[in-house]
Design a protein around this motif. Sequence first.
Motif, PDB file in Angstrom:
ATOM      1  N   GLY A 171       2.316  98.224  76.528  1.00 13.81           N
ATOM      2  CA  GLY A 171       3.135  97.847  77.819  1.00 13.81           C
ATOM      3  C   GLY A 171       4.341  98.452  77.611  1.00 13.81           C
ATOM      4  O   GLY A 171       4.557  99.669  77.122  1.00 13.81           O
ATOM      5  N   LEU A 172       5.435  97.882  78.111  1.00 11.75           N
ATOM      6  CA  LEU A 172       6.765  98.450  78.481  1.00 11.75           C
ATOM      7  C   LEU A 172       7.666  97.819  77.234  1.00 11.75           C
ATOM      8  O   LEU A 172       7.557  96.750  76.888  1.00 11.75           O
ATOM      9  CB  LEU A 172       7.293  97.804  79.735  1.00 11.75           C
ATOM     10  N   HIS A 173       8.339  98.805  76.571  1.00 14.44           N
ATOM     11  CA  HIS A 173       9.492  98.353  75.695  1.00 14.44           C
ATOM     12  C   HIS A 173      10.507  99.038  76.052  1.00 14.44           C
ATOM     13  O   HIS A 173      11.006  99.918  76.772  1.00 14.44           O
ATOM     14  CB  HIS A 173       8.852  99.075  74.352  1.00 14.44           C
ATOM     15  N   GLU A 174      11.831  98.571  75.641  1.00 16.48           N
ATOM     16  CA  GLU A 174      13.233  99.160  75.599  1.00 16.48           C
ATOM     17  C   GLU A 174      13.679  99.972  74.481  1.00 16.48           C
ATOM     18  O   GLU A 174      13.448  99.502  73.338  1.00 16.48           O
ATOM     19  CB  GLU A 174      14.178  97.938  76.000  1.00 16.48           C
ATOM     20  N   LEU A 175      14.100 101.197  74.856  1.00 17.98           N
ATOM     21  CA  LEU A 175      14.635 102.079  73.991  1.00 17.98           C
ATOM     22  C   LEU A 175      16.221 102.079  74.169  1.00 17.98           C
ATOM     23  O   LEU A 175      16.401 102.266  75.399  1.00 17.98           O
ATOM     24  CB  LEU A 175      14.040 103.434  74.149  1.00 17.98           C
ATOM     25  N   THR A 176      16.734 101.751  73.256  1.00 21.53           N
ATOM     26  CA  THR A 176      18.367 101.695  73.107  1.00 21.53           C
ATOM     27  C   THR A 176      18.927 102.766  72.631  1.00 21.53           C
ATOM     28  O   THR A 176      18.520 103.314  71.489  1.00 21.53           O
ATOM     29  CB  THR A 176      19.182 100.554  73.027  1.00 21.53           C
ATOM     30  N   TYR A 177      20.091 103.650  73.109  1.00 24.54           N
ATOM     31  CA  TYR A 177      20.810 104.655  72.535  1.00 24.54           C
ATOM     32  C   TYR A 177      22.504 104.123  72.291  1.00 24.54           C
ATOM     33  O   TYR A 177      22.788 103.318  73.442  1.00 24.54           O
ATOM     34  CB  TYR A 177      20.848 105.837  73.525  1.00 24.54           C
ATOM     35  N   HIS A 178      22.690 104.712  71.551  1.00 26.94           N
ATOM     36  CA  HIS A 178      24.373 104.375  71.186  1.00 26.94           C
ATOM     37  C   HIS A 178      24.951 105.563  70.499  1.00 26.94           C
ATOM     38  O   HIS A 178      24.592 105.998  69.688  1.00 26.94           O
ATOM     39  CB  HIS A 178      24.534 103.234  70.193  1.00 26.94           C
ATOM     40  N   VAL A 179      26.478 105.828  71.048  1.00 26.96           N
ATOM     41  CA  VAL A 179      27.111 106.701  70.604  1.00 26.96           C
ATOM     42  C   VAL A 179      28.412 106.109  70.301  1.00 26.96           C
ATOM     43  O   VAL A 179      28.825 105.311  71.069  1.00 26.96           O
ATOM     44  CB  VAL A 179      27.356 108.212  71.580  1.00 26.96           C
ATOM     45  N   PRO A 180      29.062 106.559  69.300  1.00 22.24           N
ATOM     46  CA  PRO A 180      30.675 106.031  69.137  1.00 22.24           C
ATOM     47  C   PRO A 180      31.241 105.795  70.104  1.00 22.24           C
ATOM     48  O   PRO A 180      31.611 106.583  71.112  1.00 22.24           O
ATOM     49  CB  PRO A 180      30.973 106.579  67.947  1.00 22.24           C
ATOM     50  N   GLY A 181      31.903 104.378  70.476  1.00 28.19           N
ATOM     51  CA  GLY A 181      32.900 104.674  71.583  1.00 28.19           C
ATOM     52  C   GLY A 181      32.330 104.098  72.961  1.00 28.19           C
ATOM     53  O   GLY A 181      32.988 104.037  73.854  1.00 28.19           O
ATOM     54  N   ARG A 182      30.872 104.066  73.051  1.00 29.28           N
ATOM     55  CA  ARG A 182      30.245 103.858  74.348  1.00 29.28           C
ATOM     56  C   ARG A 182      29.382 102.559  74.074  1.00 29.28           C
ATOM     57  O   ARG A 182      28.873 102.106  72.963  1.00 29.28           O
ATOM     58  CB  ARG A 182      29.476 105.003  74.801  1.00 29.28           C
ATOM     59  N   SER A 183      29.253 101.874  75.248  1.00 30.75           N
ATOM     60  CA  SER A 183      28.373 100.867  75.289  1.00 30.75           C
ATOM     61  C   SER A 183      26.837 101.192  75.158  1.00 30.75           C
ATOM     62  O   SER A 183      26.537 102.382  75.371  1.00 30.75           O
ATOM     63  CB  SER A 183      28.417  99.983  76.643  1.00 30.75           C
ATOM     64  N   LEU A 184      26.115 100.268  74.824  1.00 25.85           N
ATOM     65  CA  LEU A 184      24.666 100.671  74.578  1.00 25.85           C
ATOM     66  C   LEU A 184      23.876 101.209  75.769  1.00 25.85           C
ATOM     67  O   LEU A 184      24.229 100.411  77.154  1.00 25.85           O
ATOM     68  CB  LEU A 184      23.890  99.584  74.143  1.00 25.85           C
ATOM     69  N   VAL A 185      23.018 102.093  75.930  1.00 29.27           N
ATOM     70  CA  VAL A 185      22.289 102.410  77.118  1.00 29.27           C
ATOM     71  C   VAL A 185      20.841 102.402  76.942  1.00 29.27           C
ATOM     72  O   VAL A 185      20.450 102.515  75.648  1.00 29.27           O
ATOM     73  CB  VAL A 185      22.792 103.686  77.481  1.00 29.27           C
ATOM     74  N   SER A 186      20.120 102.030  77.806  1.00 34.35           N
ATOM     75  CA  SER A 186      18.837 101.891  77.783  1.00 34.35           C
ATOM     76  C   SER A 186      17.899 102.543  78.634  1.00 34.35           C
ATOM     77  O   SER A 186      18.361 102.919  79.914  1.00 34.35           O
ATOM     78  CB  SER A 186      18.311 100.524  77.606  1.00 34.35           C
ATOM     79  N   ALA A 187      16.504 102.715  78.122  1.00 34.67           N
ATOM     80  CA  ALA A 187      15.571 103.236  79.034  1.00 34.67           C
ATOM     81  C   ALA A 187      14.287 102.921  78.873  1.00 34.67           C
ATOM     82  O   ALA A 187      14.091 102.108  77.728  1.00 34.67           O
ATOM     83  CB  ALA A 187      15.529 104.877  78.901  1.00 34.67           C
ATOM     84  N   PRO A 188      13.298 102.612  79.598  1.00 40.78           N
ATOM     85  CA  PRO A 188      11.967 102.215  79.223  1.00 40.78           C
ATOM     86  C   PRO A 188      11.004 103.069  78.373  1.00 40.78           C
ATOM     87  O   PRO A 188      11.286 104.329  78.490  1.00 40.78           O
ATOM     88  CB  PRO A 188      11.258 101.620  80.471  1.00 40.78           C
ATOM     89  N   ILE A 189      10.027 102.674  77.342  1.00 44.20           N
ATOM     90  CA  ILE A 189       9.142 103.284  76.666  1.00 44.20           C
ATOM     91  C   ILE A 189       7.659 102.856  77.226  1.00 44.20           C
ATOM     92  O   ILE A 189       7.622 101.693  77.221  1.00 44.20           O
ATOM     93  CB  ILE A 189       9.305 103.301  75.361  1.00 44.20           C
ATOM     94  N   TYR A 190       7.061 103.703  77.862  1.00 45.86           N
ATOM     95  CA  TYR A 190       5.630 103.300  78.147  1.00 45.86           C
ATOM     96  C   TYR A 190       4.616 103.338  77.002  1.00 45.86           C
ATOM     97  O   TYR A 190       4.399 104.501  76.839  1.00 45.86           O
ATOM     98  CB  TYR A 190       5.177 104.241  79.574  1.00 45.86           C
ATOM     99  N   THR A 191       4.155 102.235  76.563  1.00 43.34           N
ATOM    100  CA  THR A 191       3.435 102.437  75.331  1.00 43.34           C
ATOM    101  C   THR A 191       1.928 102.399  76.185  1.00 43.34           C
ATOM    102  O   THR A 191       1.670 101.165  76.767  1.00 43.34           O
ATOM    103  CB  THR A 191       3.641 101.424  74.445  1.00 43.34           C
ATOM    104  N   ILE A 192       1.024 103.403  76.061  1.00 39.94           N
ATOM    105  CA  ILE A 192      -0.026 103.737  76.798  1.00 39.94           C
ATOM    106  C   ILE A 192      -1.458 103.544  75.512  1.00 39.94           C
ATOM    107  O   ILE A 192      -1.164 104.168  74.613  1.00 39.94           O
ATOM    108  CB  ILE A 192      -0.196 104.839  77.262  1.00 39.94           C
ATOM    109  N   PRO A 193      -2.048 102.516  75.894  1.00 43.83           N
ATOM    110  CA  PRO A 193      -3.261 102.229  75.122  1.00 43.83           C
ATOM    111  C   PRO A 193      -4.140 103.760  74.737  1.00 43.83           C
ATOM    112  O   PRO A 193      -4.317 104.471  75.864  1.00 43.83           O
ATOM    113  CB  PRO A 193      -4.062 101.387  75.541  1.00 43.83           C
ATOM    114  N   THR A 194      -4.558 104.022  73.640  1.00 40.76           N
ATOM    115  CA  THR A 194      -5.370 105.074  73.264  1.00 40.76           C
ATOM    116  C   THR A 194      -6.590 104.927  73.807  1.00 40.76           C
ATOM    117  O   THR A 194      -7.469 106.087  74.211  1.00 40.76           O
ATOM    118  CB  THR A 194      -5.502 105.255  71.949  1.00 40.76           C
TER     119      THR A 194
END
Length: 396
Positions: A171-194
């Motif tokens: 299903g859909l999961h959330e990937l978050t990124y962070h660099v010093p001095g900035r707020s978290l940003v996110s993007a989806p991860i599509y987890t596809i069944p094998t």
Amino acid sequence: MTSTESKGRKRHSAIRARHVASSFDTAAPNERFDRQSIPIQLVRKSVTSTFDFWVQLSTNMSRRLGWYPRVEPYVSYGTEHYSRLICRTVLSPPGPQTSSASRGIWTALTVPAPHTRVSLAIDSVPIQSAQLGDFEYYDAPDSRRNQSSNSIRSDRSGYLDLVAEHNLSVGLHELTYHVPGRSLVSAPIYTIPTSARIGVISDVDDTILVTQATSKFKASYNLLLSNPTKRVSVPGMSVLYTRIHDLDPQMPFFYLSASPWNVERTIRLFIQDHGFPSGPLLLRDLDPRPKTFVPTSVQHKHEFIRQLMADFPNMRFILFGDDGQRDITTYTDVVRRYPGRVLAIGIRQLGPSETSLSSLGWSNSRPAPDIDVPIFYGTTGANLMKTMLPYLRHVC
């Protein structure tokens, strides 16, 4: 220093990404720089040198203006066991990061933030071990290549290409990124069944989005200057894709485009706003390179189709493209290289106002390719639906 202190120091030291390479950089014999004519060598050297100078100059100027790094998150994909994660660190002024689409001219002038420390997390769980990606060959997940750290530094162009091993539910999961001095940003991860049986690989330019890519002037205008909120969808294609997705709700959609990563958000919002099934975008880096210079659309598609075939070895694919950029030739090569892996090919035919017949990579006057996979043609999604959808209902 004790071994525990040594491990702790290593843990807090960021993994440094090597410059993201690709098969475009692995030049074929006839593409090697030293085999080009002297005028071509001089032109390529001047372009790559000018580009490198602009990157260095713009980076220095941006930092003097008080700009500092932020993350451009890109949609990722993977299986229950690993994910492919891509992002880019760029320089921008202080303030909140906009989530709206911008005109291409502004995204094209993005200034990279090289060697920036980035922390990542999936569903709020920090990623502390990752494999640095390298498109020069297929990156099969290999725990022996994992590197452990709380953060990773981007390469000299700001890119991060990672393979992270894990156990995730489908299903859909959330990937978050962070660099010093900035707020978290996110993007989806599509987890596809094998276990997924069928997937769709779709071209973007002139297949679902009208770009007039066969005309360099019109394509450049549409990419750089047109209002991204007014981009036109190919009639009926979103309905066709939705009907195909209804055949199997687990069917993943992958979108390929020769556009640069800079416009990933613009294309992603277009797919969302026009009702296409959501899915990861696989774009390309247009930075001029010394070996093969700028990668071609054909090279780009071959590279990522090869990766998807390897990531999902039990999946058969439906391929969509158009007749303006050699998609039929490309897909024919894919069918021959991967016997039994392609279920059907849909080709959207460009109209006279979109291209001239002489610029087409294919025309109805040429013989059909000698392959055992059906090819369906249509100028719109409605035309393709009449013939293609009944066949897919039968085989699916």
